[in-house]
Design an enzyme around this catalytic site. Structure first.
Site: not given
Ligand code: 5RP
Length: 268
Positions: A174
């Site tokens: 991610k």
């Molecule tokens: C933080 C994360 C969060 O889940 C990620 O940032 C996703 O959330 P957003 O869309 O609010 O940024 O992994 O480390």
């Protein structure tokens, strides 16, 4: 790939289109009671039917999600620093694989901090987590950088982070959307999904989602741009339309406007 691991992955990334809409609600592990996530159950419940998977910590899973609701869980298992602490990158594994198995999770997730003071620690933790995950058929999602690292949100840095995650054996990565996102996706041999980042206007968040999918992302793991919206359900439905139905950005934004107008009328 082992059958169990493949089976768990397919609960998250749908085999029909190889895409996923994950709902991220793990923010409290370093941000505390984040705006509009103060009472997690209230935020999460209405969105559950529209998420393919839910990313959160064990504490919020146990206290705020009904065990009978059939949603695949991506369990955040790293932490150890807070937003007011010295260094957000100083994370370690905070939840065991045994606990993840007890919670019947579909994947575990941890952050890596390439280029930070704790780069080495986070990468070695990733390698160990992948070893343990592989032993038990549990996929690992690697999250690239939060906090200060966001300042480095360019294709060069994110390609480096994503590729390292893949090299260490992560099954999904991610990251954040950036210009030239194709180069991030093309140099990463595992599915790449995007976080939404800090709250944008709904139109901008929809454009971001569309651009990421068009550039080859396998989906989103989105939090604030969904549940900090005044219309979270219409927002997640619009994001779904892009990810799973190939809607264009204007089509998804029209859907968002139509659905939120309806919500307003029914709540007046
Ligand atoms: C933080 C994360 C969060 O889940 C990620 O940032 C996703 O959330 P957003 O869309 O609010 O940024 O992994 O480390």
């Amino acid at each position: 790939m082992d059958w169990g691991l493949k089976n768990r992955l397919s609960r998250i990334i749908k085999p029909e289109d190889e895409r996923a809409v994950m709902l991220a609600v793990d923010h409290g592990y370093f941000l505390g009671p984040t705006e509009k996530l103060e009472v997690p159950r209230r935020t999460i419940k209405p969105l559950l039917p529209y998420a393919d998977a839910l990313m959160l910590t064990r504490g919020i899973l146990r206290t705020s999600v009904d065990a009978s609701f059939p949603i695949p869980v991506v369990l955040r298992v790293s932490g150890g620093s807070s937003i007011i602490g010295k260094d957000l990158s100083n994370e370690k594994i905070t939840t065991s694989i045994k606990e993840a198995i007890k919670l019947n999770v579909s994947a575990v997730a941890m952050s890596i901090f390439v280029g930070s003071a704790h780069e080495h620690q986070s990468l070695v933790s990733l390698a160990k987590l992948v070893d343990e995950g592989e032993d038990h058929g549990i996929p690992v999602l690697a999250v690239t950088a939060v906090g200060k690292e966001l300042e480095k949100r360019d294709a060069r840095y994110l390609s480096l982070s994503c590729r390292i995650a893949a090299e260490f054996g992560a099954h999904i990565v991610k990251t954040y959307y950036c210009e030239d996102f194709e180069s991030v996706v093309n140099s990463c041999p595992i599915p790449v999904i995007i976080a939404g980042g800090p709250k944008l206007s709904e139109k901008d968040a929809i454009d971001l989602t569309y651009n990421a999918i068009k550039s080859g992302a396998a989906g989103v793991d989105m939090g604030r741009n969904i549940w900090q919206s005044d219309h979270p359900v219409p927002m997640i439905k619009a994001v779904r339309a892009i990810v799973h139905e190939n809607a264009t950005a204007p089509e998804a934004y029209d859907l968002f406007k139509k659905l939120s107008a309806k919500t307003q009328t029914t709540t007046v």
